[in-house]
Design an enzyme around this catalytic site. Structure first.
Site, PDB file in Angstrom:
ATOM      1  CB  SER A   1      -1.901   3.188  17.119  1.00  0.00           C
ATOM      2  OG  SER A   1      -1.207   2.858  18.302  1.00  0.00           O
TER       3      SER A   1
ATOM      4  CE1 TYR B   1       2.651   2.278  14.219  1.00  0.00           C
ATOM      5  CE2 TYR B   1       2.391   2.895  16.517  1.00  0.00           C
ATOM      6  CZ  TYR B   1       1.959   2.205  15.400  1.00  0.00           C
ATOM      7  OH  TYR B   1       0.796   1.465  15.474  1.00  0.00           O
TER       8      TYR B   1
ATOM      9  CB  ALA C   1       5.007  11.433  13.170  1.00  0.00           C
TER      10      ALA C   1
ATOM     11  CB  VAL D   1      -0.996   0.030   1.180  1.00  0.00           C
ATOM     12  CG1 VAL D   1      -1.957  -1.135   1.111  1.00  0.00           C
ATOM     13  CG2 VAL D   1      -0.276   0.098   2.518  1.00  0.00           C
TER      14      VAL D   1
END
Length: 230
Positions: A133, A146, A148, A54
């Site tokens: 998350s 991560y 960010a 992706v």
């Protein structure tokens, strides 16, 4: 939304939350196109797997075209589940790892969603699920890249739902806490264990969001293990 015989696309479908979501959507009567870099252990007449990165726009276009050819254009659900994380302080982070997280976790949502939205607009119905998350709601030392990327997922989700809500399209952002998946294979300071949440419970919650009445929109869902240390 009535799900039977409609099409869902699930990215990151080979394992963890993505694989469980594929199984539950199939059980609900949907046709599911699973996109992932590796093939999932899932064989079902209404399941179509397409290899896809992706973070690569051309790969997403190829997966989209193959899915349309296989199932047609009646796409009702897109679950942007694919994601990854690397640990490291900002000034010590490998730039290649930083760019990979942004490409997969952020750009991947753009690449996938921009293709699906016109079809949903034509139908006047659709649901986009974006997996952020707990890291998308706070700061975490040693995980700035991560974090960010997951803050970006939140911002995209909140802006997009305001763009498309009047066209009958829902956008829901999911914020899981620690979940017992292979995500932690790349995180040296944490090891997945049985006291983390189960992927099937996260997937079940996503399914609930999708099945809601057409005029009922769940915008954000935060979830955590009740007893993370047992």
């Amino acid at each position: 939304m009535e799900l039977k015989n409609k099409v869902a696309i699930v990215t990151g479908a080979s394992k963890g939350i993505g694989l469980e979501l594929c199984r539950q959507l199939l059980a609900a009567g949907m046709k599911v196109a699973g996109w992932s870099r590796s093939e999932p252990d899932l064989k079902q007449d209404n399941f179509f797997w397409q290899q896809c990165d992706v973070g690569n726009m051309e790969s997403v276009q190829q997966a989209f075209s193959a899915s349309l050819e296989h199932f047609g254009a009646d796409i009702a659900v897109l679950a942007n589940n694919a994601g990854l994380g690397y640990e490291g302080k900002l000034d010590e982070m490998d730039p290649a790892q930083w760019h990979t997280m942004i490409d997969v976790n952020v750009n991947g949502i753009f690449y996938c969603t921009r293709l699906v939205l016109p079809l949903m607009k034509e139908r006047g119905e659709g649901h986009i699920i974006n997996l952020s998350s707990i890291a998308g709601t706070t700061g975490i030392a040693g995980m700035s890249g991560y974090v960010a990327s997951k803050h970006a997922v939140r911002g995209i989700s909140h802006s997009l739902y305001k763009e498309v809500r009047n066209e009958g399209i829902k956008v829901t952002c999911i914020y899981p806490g620690s979940t017992n998946t292979h995500f932690f294979d790349e995180i040296g300071s944490v090891t997945a264990h049985e006291h983390m949440m189960r992927p099937q419970d996260v997937a079940d919650t996503i399914l609930h969001c999708i099945k809601t009445h057409k005029n009922f929109h769940i915008v954000d869902v935060e979830m955590r293990p009740l007893k993370p240390k047992g």
